[in-house]
Design an enzyme around this catalytic site. Structure first.
Site, PDB file in Angstrom:
ATOM      1  N   ASP A   1      62.530 132.787  40.017  1.00  0.00           N
ATOM      2  CA  ASP A   1      62.763 133.709  41.125  1.00  0.00           C
ATOM      3  C   ASP A   1      61.550 134.006  42.009  1.00  0.00           C
ATOM      4  O   ASP A   1      61.561 133.793  43.193  1.00  0.00           O
ATOM      5  CB  ASP A   1      63.301 135.035  40.597  1.00  0.00           C
ATOM      6  CG  ASP A   1      64.544 134.856  39.757  1.00  0.00           C
ATOM      7  OD1 ASP A   1      64.832 133.705  39.366  1.00  0.00           O
ATOM      8  OD2 ASP A   1      65.228 135.843  39.487  1.00  0.00           O
TER       9      ASP A   1
ATOM     10  N   GLU B   1      61.944 137.656  26.696  1.00  0.00           N
ATOM     11  CA  GLU B   1      62.321 136.796  27.823  1.00  0.00           C
ATOM     12  C   GLU B   1      61.185 135.836  28.184  1.00  0.00           C
ATOM     13  O   GLU B   1      61.398 134.677  28.487  1.00  0.00           O
ATOM     14  CB  GLU B   1      62.672 137.705  29.012  1.00  0.00           C
ATOM     15  CG  GLU B   1      63.259 137.009  30.210  1.00  0.00           C
ATOM     16  CD  GLU B   1      63.594 138.004  31.331  1.00  0.00           C
ATOM     17  OE1 GLU B   1      63.299 139.226  31.164  1.00  0.00           O
ATOM     18  OE2 GLU B   1      64.147 137.586  32.354  1.00  0.00           O
TER      19      GLU B   1
HETATM   20  C1  2M8 Z   1      66.234 135.741  36.132  1.00  0.00           C
HETATM   21  O1  2M8 Z   1      66.937 135.840  37.366  1.00  0.00           O
HETATM   22  C2  2M8 Z   1      67.829 136.936  37.700  1.00  0.00           C
HETATM   23  C3  2M8 Z   1      68.553 136.510  38.968  1.00  0.00           C
HETATM   24  O2  2M8 Z   1      69.292 135.355  38.719  1.00  0.00           O
HETATM   25  C4  2M8 Z   1      67.147 138.261  37.939  1.00  0.00           C
HETATM   26  O3  2M8 Z   1      65.916 138.344  37.926  1.00  0.00           O
HETATM   27  O4  2M8 Z   1      67.867 139.241  38.160  1.00  0.00           O
HETATM   28  C5  2M8 Z   1      65.627 134.320  36.081  1.00  0.00           C
HETATM   29  O5  2M8 Z   1      64.667 134.189  35.075  1.00  0.00           O
HETATM   30  C6  2M8 Z   1      66.729 133.278  35.906  1.00  0.00           C
HETATM   31  O6  2M8 Z   1      66.184 132.000  35.745  1.00  0.00           O
HETATM   32  C7  2M8 Z   1      67.626 133.632  34.728  1.00  0.00           C
HETATM   33  O7  2M8 Z   1      68.712 132.740  34.684  1.00  0.00           O
HETATM   34  C8  2M8 Z   1      68.143 135.082  34.803  1.00  0.00           C
HETATM   35  C9  2M8 Z   1      68.883 135.522  33.540  1.00  0.00           C
HETATM   36  O8  2M8 Z   1      68.107 135.257  32.400  1.00  0.00           O
HETATM   37  O9  2M8 Z   1      67.061 135.989  35.008  1.00  0.00           O
END
Ligand code: 2M8
Length: 447
Positions: free
Chosen positions: A180, A413
């Site tokens: 992101d 994470e």
């Molecule tokens: C993160 O992205 C989401 C948006 O899609 C967020 O920050 O709200 C990223 O690390 C993405 O790669 C990942 O799929 C998601 C859920 O783990 O989180």
């Protein structure tokens, strides 16, 4: 205990914990959330890794994960990055009420979804599941059905995300890259002219649930919302986007994952007796285009191409290493990529690999989300790539550095790459009880 160089990892404990986390993150019996508080819906590429994790101990749940994910596939083939199986407002922005996918005529008729996509891991995940559980007849039958849905997804990329027919798909939102707030996107975001009134009022939850110093900035979020508004205006596809979007990028990770999944589809298609001619054609072109267009000599790495400004984004960043997993570079380029990792691992100040961004760059931030930390699924992708090229020493380091972090700091994470700092911490960063961390741990330990 498994001892590997300096690392002592309690494999039995980690395996038991990983299974518990995955099982605990399943909702309504069917699908898994990445992390209950921070990401309370089903995410696209997360679920790919999750399905692979489940294949190690509950194949039917792995199948269910993919079935639920593909309920969200749009009629035009696109697979969105979030699937909202629950209509409840779950404390996540942007939720279903923001995206309004139900107003798009070619969206999924079964569930609400977001309007952008994520790296297409599903082809190689499905193949990996069949490697993990080779004797499972239900999985083979399921794979024969899912195969066609994945082909439909790839066809969408080649038909609607490749306006110049180069064999490289574009993305129009940083979230679609999976990385992101990577510094890769900073210049494009800074150049965006957002006027008062361009954005709807919105409220973030992510920076209230996770430590805000680890999350993207408010300015980043404004740009994300701006790009979502642009998508919404154009029904999330078509020339309106490729003509107008300030963010239009042929990404390294996204296209490497697409190519690797094409490879897997070709092998599975041959096994099942399906016609693979179309996929072979896509893939030959993509492989050539990736290697020719995205390689940047001065970086000794591949770099994303900014189609709006007609230039490479010349920064050393983790997505480039995924080209190894897709078998793209020749031996010489592969060695150059590997040497970049050597360089990080050999620093006297001590780094675990693989930091998500160039440790020598001034914007490198070892704590902040995609600006430096180590990410579980990235280490998995890079480990396999290095191994395929025979770089066993580096591959093992990538695998064990990650397992060591989880062993010490829990199923988070993402993690601090600085050895001394990480060793002084009590937990990792971002969400905890994290699904893809658990899935990747299971697969790496079983490997
Ligand atoms: C993160 O992205 C989401 C948006 O899609 C967020 O920050 O709200 C990223 O690390 C993405 O790669 C990942 O799929 C998601 C859920 O783990 O989180």
């Amino acid at each position: 205990m498994i001892a590997e160089s300096t690392h002592m990892v309690d494999a039995e404990r980690l395996t038991a914990e990983a299974k518990g986390i995955l099982a605990g993150n399943v909702l309504s019996g069917g699908y898994t959330v990445p992390s209950k508080k921070l990401y309370p819906y089903q995410w696209n590429w997360d679920s790919g890794f999750v399905a692979m994790g489940f294949a190690h101990f509950d194949v039917m749940q792995g199948i269910s994960e993919m079935e639920y994910l593909f309920k969200g596939q749009w009629e035009n083939g696109m697979l969105p990055h979030i699937i909202f199986h629950s209509k409840k407002r779950e404390g996540y922005f942007p939720g279903p009420d923001y995206w309004q996918s139900n107003k798009v005529p070619y969206s999924s008729k079964e569930v609400d979804t977001s309007g952008i996509t994520q790296p297409p891991v599903h082809g190689f995940v499905l193949e990996r599941m069949m490697e993990i559980a080779p004797d499972n007849g239900a999985l083979v039958e399921f794979a024969k059905v899912l195969f066609h849905k994945i082909v439909k997804l790839h066809r969408y990329y080649y038909q609607h995300r490749d306006p110049n027919k180069e064999g490289l798909a574009y993305i129009y939102h940083p979230w679609a890259s999976g990385r992101d707030n990577s510094p890769l996107w900073d210049d494009i975001l800074k150049s965006m002219k957002i006027m008062p009134g361009d954005l709807p009022a919105y409220e973030r939850y992510d920076n209230k649930i996770a430590d805000p110093s680890e999350r993207p900035s408010q300015l980043d979020y404004d740009c994300y919302v701006y790009l979502m508004e642009l998508g919404k205006k154009h029904g999330y596809m078509g020339e309106g986007i490729s003509n107008e979007s300030p963010f239009l990028v042929q990404d390294t990770l996204f296209n490497a994952v697409l190519i690797k999944s094409n490879d897997a589809l070709i092998r599975m298609g041959e096994r099942f007796g399906f016609d693979t001619g179309e996929i072979i054609e896509w893939n030959n072109q993509s492989r050539r285009a990736y290697d020719q267009k995205l390689w940047v000599d001065e970086l000794e790495m591949y770099a994303p191409f900014d189609m709006r400004n007609h230039k490479h984004i010349k920064l050393k960043e983790i997505g480039s290493f995924v080209s190894l997993y897709a078998g793209i570079p020749d031996a010489k380029r592969a060695r150059k990529l590997r040497n970049n990792l050597y360089d990080v691992a050999d620093r006297p100040e001590g780094f675990r690999v693989v930091p998500s961004f160039d440790i020598d760059h001034w914007v490198f931030d070892p704590k902040k989300y995609w600006k430096g930390p180590i990410w579980p699924q990235m280490n998995w992708l890079i480990y396999h790539g290095l191994r395929d090229y025979g770089f066993m020493g580096t591959a093992k380091k990538v695998k064990w550095d990650f397992l060591d972090l989880v062993n010490k700091l829990g199923f988070h994470e993402y993690f601090d790459p600085r050895v001394a700092v990480a060793d002084s911490l009590e937990h990792g960063y971002g969400g905890d009880h994290f699904s893809w961390t658990a899935a990747v741990v299971l697969d790496l330990i079983a490997d």
